[in-house]
Design a protein around this motif. Structure first.
Motif, PDB file in Angstrom:
ATOM      1  N   PHE A 199       0.831  -1.205   0.000  1.00 31.04           N
ATOM      2  CA  PHE A 199       0.000   0.000   0.000  1.00 31.04           C
ATOM      3  C   PHE A 199       0.867   1.257   0.000  1.00 31.04           C
ATOM      4  N   LEU A 200       1.851   1.296   0.890  1.00 28.03           N
ATOM      5  CA  LEU A 200       2.702   2.482   0.991  1.00 28.03           C
ATOM      6  C   LEU A 200       3.435   2.746  -0.314  1.00 28.03           C
ATOM      7  N   LEU A 201       4.008   1.702  -0.901  1.00 25.34           N
ATOM      8  CA  LEU A 201       4.769   1.888  -2.135  1.00 25.34           C
ATOM      9  C   LEU A 201       3.877   2.287  -3.304  1.00 25.34           C
ATOM     10  N   ARG A 202       2.653   1.741  -3.346  1.00 23.55           N
ATOM     11  CA  ARG A 202       1.723   2.145  -4.399  1.00 23.55           C
ATOM     12  C   ARG A 202       1.297   3.595  -4.229  1.00 23.55           C
ATOM     13  N   ARG A 203       1.017   4.001  -2.992  1.00 29.59           N
ATOM     14  CA  ARG A 203       0.644   5.395  -2.746  1.00 29.59           C
ATOM     15  C   ARG A 203       1.783   6.337  -3.114  1.00 29.59           C
ATOM     16  N   ALA A 204       2.990   5.904  -2.828  1.00 26.55           N
ATOM     17  CA  ALA A 204       4.144   6.729  -3.169  1.00 26.55           C
ATOM     18  C   ALA A 204       4.273   6.877  -4.679  1.00 26.55           C
ATOM     19  N   ARG A 205       4.041   5.788  -5.411  1.00 23.83           N
ATOM     20  CA  ARG A 205       4.103   5.862  -6.872  1.00 23.83           C
ATOM     21  C   ARG A 205       3.004   6.757  -7.429  1.00 23.83           C
ATOM     22  N   ASP A 206       1.837   6.728  -6.795  1.00 22.26           N
ATOM     23  CA  ASP A 206       0.692   7.473  -7.320  1.00 22.26           C
ATOM     24  C   ASP A 206       0.702   8.947  -6.927  1.00 22.26           C
ATOM     25  N   THR A 207       1.165   9.259  -5.715  1.00 22.20           N
ATOM     26  CA  THR A 207       1.031  10.633  -5.210  1.00 22.20           C
ATOM     27  C   THR A 207       2.347  11.292  -4.830  1.00 22.20           C
ATOM     28  N   GLY A 208       3.452  10.541  -4.823  1.00 17.19           N
ATOM     29  CA  GLY A 208       4.717  11.091  -4.358  1.00 17.19           C
ATOM     30  C   GLY A 208       5.481  11.824  -5.437  1.00 17.19           C
ATOM     31  N   ARG A 209       6.269  12.800  -5.025  1.00 17.72           N
ATOM     32  CA  ARG A 209       7.116  13.553  -5.950  1.00 17.72           C
ATOM     33  C   ARG A 209       8.545  13.034  -5.978  1.00 17.72           C
ATOM     34  N   ILE A 210       8.908  12.228  -4.980  1.00 18.33           N
ATOM     35  CA  ILE A 210      10.268  11.700  -4.900  1.00 18.33           C
ATOM     36  C   ILE A 210      10.183  10.189  -4.714  1.00 18.33           C
ATOM     37  N   GLU A 245      20.727  29.953   5.684  1.00 19.07           N
ATOM     38  CA  GLU A 245      21.446  30.176   4.436  1.00 19.07           C
ATOM     39  C   GLU A 245      21.404  28.892   3.620  1.00 19.07           C
ATOM     40  N   GLY A 246      21.113  29.041   2.341  1.00 24.90           N
ATOM     41  CA  GLY A 246      21.094  27.879   1.463  1.00 24.90           C
ATOM     42  C   GLY A 246      19.689  27.542   1.011  1.00 24.90           C
ATOM     43  N   ARG A 247      19.427  27.756  -0.270  1.00 33.92           N
ATOM     44  CA  ARG A 247      18.085  27.515  -0.787  1.00 33.92           C
ATOM     45  C   ARG A 247      18.147  26.613  -2.024  1.00 33.92           C
ATOM     46  N   VAL A 248      17.297  25.597  -2.043  1.00 35.19           N
ATOM     47  CA  VAL A 248      17.196  24.697  -3.188  1.00 35.19           C
ATOM     48  C   VAL A 248      16.407  25.385  -4.297  1.00 35.19           C
ATOM     49  N   LYS A 249      16.915  25.330  -5.511  1.00 33.35           N
ATOM     50  CA  LYS A 249      16.244  25.960  -6.641  1.00 33.35           C
ATOM     51  C   LYS A 249      15.638  24.949  -7.619  1.00 33.35           C
ATOM     52  N   LEU A 250      16.194  23.738  -7.648  1.00 28.27           N
ATOM     53  CA  LEU A 250      15.712  22.733  -8.593  1.00 28.27           C
ATOM     54  C   LEU A 250      16.004  21.350  -8.027  1.00 28.27           C
ATOM     55  N   THR A 251      15.012  20.476  -8.127  1.00 27.31           N
ATOM     56  CA  THR A 251      15.180  19.081  -7.713  1.00 27.31           C
ATOM     57  C   THR A 251      14.715  18.182  -8.847  1.00 27.31           C
ATOM     58  N   LEU A 252      15.597  17.281  -9.275  1.00 28.74           N
ATOM     59  CA  LEU A 252      15.285  16.316 -10.316  1.00 28.74           C
ATOM     60  C   LEU A 252      15.280  14.913  -9.731  1.00 28.74           C
ATOM     61  N   VAL A 253      14.286  14.125 -10.095  1.00 35.50           N
ATOM     62  CA  VAL A 253      14.221  12.709  -9.717  1.00 35.50           C
ATOM     63  C   VAL A 253      14.145  11.902 -10.999  1.00 35.50           C
ATOM     64  N   ASP A 254      15.176  11.107 -11.264  1.00 36.03           N
ATOM     65  CA  ASP A 254      15.284  10.399 -12.540  1.00 36.03           C
ATOM     66  C   ASP A 254      15.135  11.359 -13.714  1.00 36.03           C
ATOM     67  N   GLY A 255      15.697  12.547 -13.561  1.00 34.62           N
ATOM     68  CA  GLY A 255      15.671  13.548 -14.606  1.00 34.62           C
ATOM     69  C   GLY A 255      14.388  14.340 -14.715  1.00 34.62           C
ATOM     70  N   ARG A 256      13.374  13.983 -13.938  1.00 30.08           N
ATOM     71  CA  ARG A 256      12.089  14.671 -13.966  1.00 30.08           C
ATOM     72  C   ARG A 256      12.071  15.744 -12.888  1.00 30.08           C
ATOM     73  N   VAL A 257      11.452  16.872 -13.200  1.00 30.75           N
ATOM     74  CA  VAL A 257      11.395  17.983 -12.243  1.00 30.75           C
ATOM     75  C   VAL A 257      10.417  17.638 -11.120  1.00 30.75           C
ATOM     76  N   ALA A 258      10.948  17.532  -9.891  1.00 27.56           N
ATOM     77  CA  ALA A 258      10.108  17.307  -8.716  1.00 27.56           C
ATOM     78  C   ALA A 258       9.836  18.602  -7.982  1.00 27.56           C
TER      79      ALA A 258
END
Length: 441
Positions: free
Chosen positions: A119-130, A419-432
């Motif tokens: 259940f957890l892994l399916r929910r992560a695939r369906d609704t997760g960004r990472i 100090e320190g701000r994230v500007k871009l996050t990619l997961v498998d090359g996709r913008v998260a």
């Protein structure tokens, strides 16, 4: 948004400060991403040397590194979605530069059944960004008595075994758990706390606790259980990870175990590395944690342990608590703080203070946790998954809880200068995650 969507268009991040946590190096250059993997990197990846189908993003000297891997995050789903869901947790994580997180099994129902892992892994695939990985309980219902079915849970996708918030008190049960885990080459991640010593305690035992009129928890509540566990590891040969260490006593035990060649690793939390018991101030319940914040001397010993490699990884220990459990007298409030979105910016305090070099700091957040779990990500190398972040380590900001993406707001850094701000996050090359307009270069 699934992390398993179709491969995105090729992308190049150029004019960047490349942080390689495996080689502990920094260099100017770029990274080319195609079909979800790193295809090329280094000084040769520049705007004028790329094919026409590649989208080029000028990083203007910002850092590019592997995405963070968090080995300890508590998520409410299933059962406590009012505190956090996979969707909100992963949105916060992506904004904080985390591309993989290990979800703890303290849910309702607990993750002690293959169906709940699924259940957890399916929910992560369906609704997760990472990427969301699942830990399973070491004992049924995390109660410390009957062992979980390690083999079945591992086959369902669990990558580690822990009772999360709870410690296994019975030495015989712990020995059996380690033996069982060894037979499946499974990783045991144990939270070390002697419940009888910690019973009734709400902060670090010492002078400050006495002055505040609060019951303290001694360091020995952690080290007694840790020392027992390390002896059992020597007896069984199981892979063992101390989920949170918070004192110099614990570091000495871990260092000795590593010197003896035991298969032992450990984490500490970003809160214990950057805060101390004095920050509790006027009974600030957002700083009521488990284990409790220690004194400044202990915090400095943890920083030294991180710098020397005794501490392997830094975790967020993300534990959302709502208003009803935090807006209470200190002794009655629930322990825990959110930390996914602030993990990197808080960790950069150590870099800006000159206590830990940037590549070493990033190693504890990327390649070292990947090595512990046997993951291919966490590396800045050709062929590695394109789990990448772009961040400016020097950009200042004041943390406003209203801007956080977590469902709860119990951050110990509320109103802090960061100090320190994230500007871009990619997961498998996709913008998260993307700061507004950043992909326009």
């Amino acid at each position: 948004m699934s992390v398993h969507a179709l491969s995105p268009a090729p992308l190049a991040l150029v004019n960047a400060r490349l942080i390689d946590p495996e080689q502990l190096t920094e260099a100017r250059g770029g990274v080319l991403v195609r079909d979800g993997v790193i295809m090329a990197l280094g000084a040769g990846v520049s705007a004028g040397a790329l094919p026409g189908d590649v989208k080029v993003v000028d990083c203007h000297g910002d850092c590019v590194s592997p995405g963070l891997i968090d080995l300890r995050a508590f998520v409410g789903e299933p059962g406590a979605e009012h505190r956090e869901t996979i969707a909100t947790a992963t949105a916060a994580a992506a904004a904080g530069g985390i591309t993989t997180m290990l979800a703890m099994p303290n849910t309702d129902p607990p993750i002690d059944d293959p169906a709940v892992v699924d259940f957890l892994l399916r929910r992560a695939r369906d609704t997760g960004r990472i990427k969301v990985l699942s830990a399973a309980t070491l004992t049924r219902k995390a109660a410390g008595h009957e062992l979980s079915e390690v083999g079945l849970l591992q086959a369902a996708g669990a990558v580690a075994f822990t009772d999360g918030l709870h410690s296994v008190a019975d030495a015989r049960v712990m020995r059996r758990a380690l033996t069982y885990a060894r037979d499946f080459s499974a990783l045991v991640m144990h939270f070390c706390e002697d419940a009888s010593l910690a019973d009734g305690g709400v902060m670090n035992e010492g002078e400050l606790a006495s002055r505040l009129g609060l019951t303290g928890i001694p360091r020995e509540a952690e080290t007694i259980v840790l020392e027992r566990d390390l002896r059992l590891v020597a007896l069984t040969g199981a892979r063992y990870h101390a989920a949170v260490v918070s004192s110099s006593q614990s570091l000495a035990l871990i260092a000795r175990a590593k010197a003896d060649g035991l298969p032992v690793t450990c984490s500490t939390t970003i809160n214990h590395l950057t805060l101390n018991e004095s920050d509790i101030g006027d009974y600030r319940t957002f700083l009521k944690l488990s284990p409790p914040l220690r004194g400044e001397d202990e915090r400095l010993s943890l920083v030294e342990g991180l710098r020397d490699g005794v501490i392997d990884t830094i975790v967020s220990d993300h534990n959302p608590q709502d208003v009803e459990t935090k807006r209470l007298p200190f002794a009655e409030a629930a322990p825990g703080a959110i930390g996914l979105e602030t993990l990197l910016s808080a960790a950069l305090r150590l870099f800006h203070a000159g206590q830990v070099g940037l590549p070493d700091l990033m190693a504890a957040l990327t390649c070292k946790p990947a090595l512990i779990l046997g993951l291919p990500q966490g590396r800045l190398a050709v062929g590695a998954p394109a789990d990448l972040i772009r961040f400016d380590p020097d950009e200042p900001f004041v943390l406003d809880t209203n801007s956080l993406r977590s469902r709860c707001r119990n951050t110990p850094f509320d109103g802090s200068r960061m100090e320190g701000r994230v500007k871009l996050t990619l997961v498998d090359g996709r913008v998260a995650f993307e700061e507004q307009g950043i992909l326009r270069g």
